[in-house]
Design an enzyme around this catalytic site. Sequence first.
Site, short mmCIF file in Angstrom:
data_model
loop_
_atom_site.label_atom_id
_atom_site.label_comp_id
_atom_site.label_asym_id
_atom_site.label_seq_id
_atom_site.Cartn_x
_atom_site.Cartn_y
_atom_site.Cartn_z
CE LYS A 208 -3.90 2.33 2.55
NZ LYS A 208 -4.82 2.25 3.43
CD GLU A 214 9.34 -6.40 6.47
OE1 GLU A 214 9.10 -5.20 5.95
OE2 GLU A 214 9.11 -6.75 7.90
N GLY A 265 -4.74 -2.04 5.37
CA GLY A 265 -4.02 -3.22 4.72
C GLY A 265 -4.50 -4.50 5.01
NE ARG A 266 -5.88 -3.79 11.20
CZ ARG A 266 -5.04 -2.48 11.34
NH1 ARG A 266 -4.01 -2.40 10.70
NH2 ARG A 266 -5.35 -1.60 11.76
CD GLU A 351 -1.10 -4.26 11.47
OE1 GLU A 351 -1.73 -4.25 10.30
OE2 GLU A 351 0.00 -4.43 11.86
CG HIS A 382 -2.20 -35.51 17.92
ND1 HIS A 382 -2.41 -36.61 18.47
CD2 HIS A 382 -3.23 -35.20 16.96
CE1 HIS A 382 -3.44 -37.14 17.76
NE2 HIS A 382 -3.79 -36.56 16.85
CE LYS A 507 6.40 -0.78 9.04
NZ LYS A 507 5.21 -0.38 7.97
O1 F6P Z 1 2.26 -4.02 9.86
C1 F6P Z 1 2.19 -2.74 9.41
C2 F6P Z 1 1.77 -2.59 8.00
O2 F6P Z 1 1.60 -1.42 7.81
C3 F6P Z 1 0.27 -3.55 7.86
O3 F6P Z 1 -0.65 -2.62 8.47
C4 F6P Z 1 0.41 -3.64 6.43
O4 F6P Z 1 -0.59 -4.60 6.22
C5 F6P Z 1 1.89 -3.96 6.35
O5 F6P Z 1 2.72 -3.32 7.11
C6 F6P Z 1 2.31 -3.95 4.94
O6 F6P Z 1 2.32 -2.67 4.42
P1 F6P Z 1 2.29 -2.09 3.09
O7 F6P Z 1 1.18 -2.91 2.04
O8 F6P Z 1 2.19 -0.49 2.92
O9 F6P Z 1 3.62 -2.67 2.43
#
Ligand code: F6P
Length: 544
Positions: A208, A214, A265-266, A351, A382, A507
Amino acid sequence: MTPLTQTPQWQALAAHREMIGTRHLNDFFAADPQRFDRLSLRCGDLLADFSKQRVNADTLALLVALAEARDLSGFLRRMRAGEAINTTENRAALHIALRAERPCHVDGKDVLPDVRATRARMRAVSDAIRAGVWRGSGGHAINAIVNLGVGGSDLGPRMAAQALGAHANVNAGAKLKTRFVANLDPAEFADTVRDLDPARTLFIVSSKTFTTQETLANARAAKTWLGAAADPARHFLAVSNNIPAAQAFGIPAQNCFALPEWVGGRFSLWSAIGLPLACAIGMDAFEAMLAGAREMDDHFFSAPLSENLPVTMALIGLWNTDFLGAGSLAILPYAHRLALLPAYLQQLEMESNGKRVTLDGRNVGCATAPIVWGAAGSIGQHAFHQLLYQGTRTVPIDFIVPLGDAGPEQSALVANALAQSAALMRGQSPEAARRQLLAAGKPQAEADRLTPHLACPGNQPSTTLLLPRLTPRALGSLIALYEHKVAAQGCLWDINSFDQWGVEYGKQMGREIQPRLNGKQDDDNNIDASSAGLLAAIRAMRKS
Ligand code: F6P
């Protein structure tokens, strides 16, 4: 707004807890043979059995009174109307617009035309990929989609692609592999692409913000892996609210899909973030998933609070958390293909509602989101069910049971789910345990000695969600159910379920530590002694 814990409705619930808080579920069932009928609700094909929750009709009435006092119905209206209920980011939370058929407005503008246009582009691209029409730089059809994203840009489509794997049919002549890379650890990227052909692989960079460490690291790794000759227009798509950044990375505008800012995002599975899923299962199945979510939406925004499935789930969750003192919630899907559902719901619940201050910045004064965990049944039986049977904690459980076909193994799996739910509710009294030991031929003294070790207190609360089968529609309803439960709980706790400032702080700390690890900064002052000690040890280890 009056602090939640100071409302008369909260006080009434506290008094009620003193009356029934320790009552055993066996007694609830003995007192009301119609308990299942009274405490189960349906929405479409989904049945929710709340009768193994430690509530009775009075509890639910008091919880509904709390919801009314908190103006939950007004909150639903504001949410549906696209108001900026995400108050710290001044945004709407209108993910329902992504699956709506009636107009949804943000800032006075109906957003459905844009939503439909994005879905039409999703259909065109996923159809072309699945039909082998989309070609890589070397003219080959694509046989692998790799999504690069994390959090809400990964967990939803990854979970749904596994859940609906049976619905993934083939493109022209070759089964399309759909894979996901999320971790900063380069091992995940390496393991994922090891058996793939760069000439036939298409990456979807899902972010987003298009700033997530990452995802950008993995996108750079993808560029290197594809090689300089690869045309980004043939091997990259992007899904983002930050298209300029995607274009700066080298992904042409015609390969970019917008993610509206009013979608968290979620809550974004239903948007172009679902593109890898659409590639895996086809756009018809993706739209069936939207239809299932829409059915739950229609129920959520229209059913009276006392007959409202997500609201009831939210209220019982609040009762378990704030009045029975349960610190966690176990998600136990009895389906291998739902193995990733607990991880998806961890982000959705923790979150969203892992918050400690109310909308006006005051301490919330009670426990909020539980720690969500779980695993696919029957595996957990188990691994951790022992703690559920004879541990010292109240652990509410959501059993999620798609019936599937009526084969012997599937029936045994369903029987396991029902049996675990029943056994954890009923428990085994010391008298019953002793009888079992004596019946097995143990001498009286040995039976007496072992009895305390076999007795199970029971009274573990659980909800069972029954689905006829794991279809795109059923999955859509199930996910929307949890989305709405989370939003309703956020309203009850008067917290913002749609921001995540805590994660931003983490972060920021990463940005302080990282330069010290890659030699760009060697003064370890003004950081805590533990981090300084660890950094020194790492340097020493790396030297040796
Ligand atoms: O975990 C923090 C967060 O901003 C989430 O809310 C989001 O889904 C994820 O990192 C990835 O963010 P982006 O879609 O901006 O890469």
